[in-house]
Design an enzyme around this catalytic site. Structure first.
Site, PDB file in Angstrom:
ATOM      1  N   SER A  17       0.811  -1.215   0.000  1.00  0.00           N
ATOM      2  CA  SER A  17       0.000   0.000   0.000  1.00  0.00           C
ATOM      3  C   SER A  17       0.844   1.264   0.000  1.00  0.00           C
ATOM      4  O   SER A  17       0.516   2.233  -0.704  1.00  0.00           O
ATOM      5  CB  SER A  17      -0.932   0.007   1.217  1.00  0.00           C
ATOM      6  OG  SER A  17      -1.748  -1.132   1.229  1.00  0.00           O
ATOM      7  N   HIS A  38       0.475   4.655   4.567  1.00  0.00           N
ATOM      8  CA  HIS A  38      -0.132   5.280   3.392  1.00  0.00           C
ATOM      9  C   HIS A  38       0.354   6.715   3.217  1.00  0.00           C
ATOM     10  O   HIS A  38       0.738   7.136   2.116  1.00  0.00           O
ATOM     11  CB  HIS A  38      -1.650   5.261   3.519  1.00  0.00           C
ATOM     12  CG  HIS A  38      -2.237   3.906   3.365  1.00  0.00           C
ATOM     13  ND1 HIS A  38      -3.594   3.649   3.481  1.00  0.00           N
ATOM     14  CD2 HIS A  38      -1.669   2.692   3.108  1.00  0.00           C
ATOM     15  CE1 HIS A  38      -3.822   2.363   3.302  1.00  0.00           C
ATOM     16  NE2 HIS A  38      -2.669   1.766   3.070  1.00  0.00           N
TER      17      HIS A  38
END
Length: 348
Positions: free
Chosen positions: A134, A186
């Site tokens: 991610s 993230h």
């Protein structure tokens, strides 16, 4: 897009997807639960865990980007990599795309470890682990945002800035709304992607400026001269063309003159090698004096080129990022060692 097309268009993206899937299959074949792998199994296969990563196993900053926690996690990141990669890799180039993914993943893991460590020091958090691509994918998404902002085209198409902002926003909101999502990873990956992609965009602008300047120079310098010569050639041919006035025309005389002219042109076309003139100059058949279009374009294209610094700028920025990441890891590592030594001494 088929696998063959993806491999041709985005080979690094294809290899990354294969590595994600291949590592997951290997885990399952060795007995790891496909939907709910244990903490021990994830640590064994290279997950990012602060006590290990920030101690003596920094390689987990990279290995964790290829490891996924369950099948749904793999599918989600796999589809994101597929859609982002087939656009970003042709845009940035395979080598830079791979460096972007890896550095964004490392940046996300480092920020995750930093936030976790600060929570432990403050007594508000505890050590955990993270895994998944991610962070790297968010870095690629952020790079595409910069590309859309600078209107960098892919196969003649410009990315839609609003759509990319919407997709990135959904990922960030989803991360904060659902427990267990690595929000720091993230955000760290996205910030790293933004920093890396800015010199890409600046270098792209400089290359486009050089191309536009070359085109403008060609249009100003070559086209008027070319059109003028075309007009002169037309008028000369019209005036010199013999008009049939009804008189007899001697075919033999015409043939002789033709052979004479051809022989004269042939003799004139040979240049004495001792004269110092390059005899390999390409001659335009319609006008032996005018240079060809390719020669003119080659002269113009070699005259104006973007400075070497703009070509090296993305790699220079990534080098500084690597140095910064090494310093950041060393700083957290030293703090961790000091705390562990203090705990050890207090228990003696």
């Amino acid at each position: 897009m088929t696998i063959q097309q993806l491999l041709k268009t985005a080979p690094v993206t294809t290899l990354l997807l294969v590595s994600f899937i291949g590592l997951f299959i290997m885990q399952v074949l060795t007995g790891v639960d496909a939907n709910n792998p244990s903490t021990e199994a994830l640590i064994k296969w290279g997950a990012n865990a602060l006590p290990f990563t920030m101690d003596n196993e920094p390689w987990r900053l990279v290995s964790s980007a290829f490891l996924h926690i369950g099948l749904m996690h793999l599918l989600f990141n796999g589809f994101a990599m597929y859609f982002f990669g087939q656009i970003a890799e042709p845009m940035f180039g395979s080598a830079k795309f791979l460096a972007l993914f890896l550095l964004a993943a490392i940046g996300g893991n480092l920020l995750n470890n930093y936030v976790t460590w600060q929570g432990i020091v403050d007594g508000t958090g505890q050590a955990g682990l993270s895994a998944g691509a991610s962070g790297g994918i968010m870095g690629i998404g952020a790079a595409l945002l910069i590309a859309a902002l600078f209107k960098i085209s892919v196969n003649g198409m410009v990315l839609n800035l609003k759509s990319l902002i919407f997709i990135m926003g959904i990922n960030l909101v989803y991360g904060f709304a659902v427990p267990g999502i690595d929000n720091a990873g993230h955000i760290g990956g996205a910030i790293t992607g933004l920093i890396i992609s800015l010199p890409f965009a600046i270098a792209y602008r400089q290359r486009m400026a050089a191309v536009i300047q070359n085109i403008a120079t060609y249009e100003n310098d070559y086209l008027p001269h070319y059109q003028s010569e075309q007009q002169n050639e037309y008028h000369t041919t019209y005036i010199n063309t013999p008009v049939n006035s009804g008189t007899d025309f001697d075919n033999n005389a015409h043939l002789n003159n033709t052979h004479l002219n051809n022989a004269s042109l042939h003799n004139e076309s040979h240049v004495d090698n001792n004269s110092g003139v390059n005899s390999n100059v390409t001659v335009n058949p319609t006008n032996p004096i005018r240079p060809t279009l390719n020669e003119t374009l080659n002269e113009k294209s070699t005259a104006i080129k973007p400075a070497l610094i703009w070509q090296l700028l993305p790699w220079i920025v990534m080098l500084f990022i690597i140095i910064g990441f090494m310093w950041w890891w060393q700083d957290i590592h030293q703090q961790l060692i000091e705390v562990l030594n203090a705990i050890e001494q207090s228990t003696v």
